[in-house]
Design an enzyme around this catalytic site. Structure first.
Site, PDB file in Angstrom:
ATOM      1  N   ASP A  68       0.859  -1.187   0.000  1.00  0.00           N
ATOM      2  CA  ASP A  68       0.000   0.000   0.000  1.00  0.00           C
ATOM      3  C   ASP A  68       0.893   1.234   0.000  1.00  0.00           C
ATOM      4  OD1 ASP A  68      -2.905   0.850   0.271  1.00  0.00           O
ATOM      5  OD2 ASP A  68      -1.953   2.054   1.819  1.00  0.00           O
TER       6      ASP A  68
HETATM    7  C1  LIG Z   1       3.079   8.109  -5.705  1.00  0.00           C
HETATM    8  C2  LIG Z   1       2.805   7.138  -6.805  1.00  0.00           C
HETATM    9  C3  LIG Z   1       1.775   6.213  -6.691  1.00  0.00           C
HETATM   10  N1  LIG Z   1       1.558   5.348  -7.739  1.00  0.00           N
HETATM   11  C4  LIG Z   1       0.448   4.353  -7.683  1.00  0.00           C
HETATM   12  C5  LIG Z   1       0.925   3.005  -7.154  1.00  0.00           C
HETATM   13  C6  LIG Z   1      -0.373   2.379  -6.723  1.00  0.00           C
HETATM   14  O1  LIG Z   1      -0.975   1.745  -7.847  1.00  0.00           O
HETATM   15  C7  LIG Z   1      -1.212   3.575  -6.294  1.00  0.00           C
HETATM   16  C8  LIG Z   1      -1.259   3.639  -4.785  1.00  0.00           C
HETATM   17  O2  LIG Z   1      -2.509   3.217  -4.392  1.00  0.00           O
HETATM   18  P1  LIG Z   1      -2.687   1.863  -3.547  1.00  0.00           P
HETATM   19  O3  LIG Z   1      -4.012   1.935  -2.874  1.00  0.00           O
HETATM   20  O4  LIG Z   1      -1.475   1.600  -2.728  1.00  0.00           O
HETATM   21  O5  LIG Z   1      -2.682   0.713  -4.647  1.00  0.00           O
HETATM   22  P2  LIG Z   1      -3.787   0.379  -5.757  1.00  0.00           P
HETATM   23  O6  LIG Z   1      -5.156   0.595  -5.232  1.00  0.00           O
HETATM   24  O7  LIG Z   1      -3.403   1.078  -7.031  1.00  0.00           O
HETATM   25  O8  LIG Z   1      -3.529  -1.162  -6.011  1.00  0.00           O
HETATM   26  P3  LIG Z   1      -3.738  -2.355  -4.962  1.00  0.00           P
HETATM   27  O9  LIG Z   1      -4.344  -1.775  -3.703  1.00  0.00           O
HETATM   28  O10 LIG Z   1      -4.639  -3.314  -5.683  1.00  0.00           O
HETATM   29  O11 LIG Z   1      -2.340  -2.912  -4.739  1.00  0.00           O
HETATM   30  O12 LIG Z   1      -0.564   4.753  -6.754  1.00  0.00           O
HETATM   31  C9  LIG Z   1       2.306   5.361  -8.916  1.00  0.00           C
HETATM   32  O13 LIG Z   1       2.060   4.587  -9.854  1.00  0.00           O
HETATM   33  N2  LIG Z   1       3.334   6.251  -9.011  1.00  0.00           N
HETATM   34  C10 LIG Z   1       3.626   7.150  -8.015  1.00  0.00           C
HETATM   35  O14 LIG Z   1       4.566   7.960  -8.167  1.00  0.00           O
END
Ligand SMILES: Cc1cn([C@H]2C[C@H](O)[C@@H](COP(=O)(O)OP(=O)(O)OP(=O)(O)O)O2)c(=O)[nH]c1=O
Length: 190
Positions: A68
């Site tokens: 997360d």
């Molecule tokens: C800060 C940042 C976040 N992110 C993305 C990563 C995660 O996909 C998302 C963080 O939200 P999360 O809730 O951690 O993850 P998610 O809902 O996308 O996926 P899951 O819970 O099924 O694992 O933001 C990037 O792709 N690049 C970045 O620089």
């Protein structure tokens, strides 16, 4: 030993593939409501573990991985924006300042204790102009990302510098996860 990635995030899939190609994605629907007043680093670990445990219920014989990512500034958590307007508000809040990205990781082996960790990375944003912000919002990239940006994409144009682990900001602490999986003997030799 089978590896399950409990995530719907394409970035997490891409990052785990740097470690091994032999895994299965199993998106889970964990309740990501934060506990009021709980330390945010403990919360990202708790949510990571929730995701991994949801996968383990379906795949008890596998190593289940949950993660997360949370962007924080002034002690406040920024999750994924609800819409473009909220994305604009988040990015203006982050503009010209340094924020922290917390990424939790939970690795649950089929037998034995869970391995958990949280990485902290400081990201400083440029004092970008409104026209840059509008152009970034128009890409649609902010909408499915914590803090409304993707450091691995056009969001790179907003970043003045980082202190810590780039891959954790993107969504997965790759080297620490690799060490845990090696320690569990979950990776084929080589
Ligand atoms: C800060 C940042 C976040 N992110 C993305 C990563 C995660 O996909 C998302 C963080 O939200 P999360 O809730 O951690 O993850 P998610 O809902 O996308 O996926 P899951 O819970 O099924 O694992 O933001 C990037 O792709 N690049 C970045 O620089």
């Amino acid at each position: 030993m089978r590896i399950i990635l409990a995530s719907a995030s394409p970035r997490r899939r891409e990052l785990l593939a740097l470690i091994t190609k032999e895994f299965t994605v199993y998106p889970v629907d964990a309740d990501e409501t934060l506990r009021p007043g709980a330390p945010l680093d403990a919360e990202v670990v708790r949510l990571s573990r929730l995701k991994a445990e949801a996968a383990r219920r379906m795949h008890p014989d596998a190593v289940c991985i949950g993660s997360d990512t949370m962007v924080t500034i002034d002690g406040l958590p920024l999750g994924k924006p609800a819409d473009v307007r909220q994305a604009a508000d988040m990015l203006r809040h982050l503009r010209g300042r340094t924020h922290e990205v917390l990424t939790g990781l939970a690795v649950l082996p089929p037998d034995g204790a869970a391995r958990t960790l949280c990485t902290r990375t400081r990201v400083t944003f440029r004092d970008f102009a409104e026209d840059e912000l509008a152009a970034y919002l128009a890409t649609g990239e902010p909408l499915d990302k914590a803090g409304a940006y993707g450091i691995q994409g056009r969001g790179a144009l907003l970043v003045a510098g980082i202190e810590g682990d780039y891959y954790s900001v993107m969504g997965l602490p790759v080297a620490p996860l690799y060490e845990v999986l090696r320690g569990l003997g979950a990776l084929r030799a080589g």
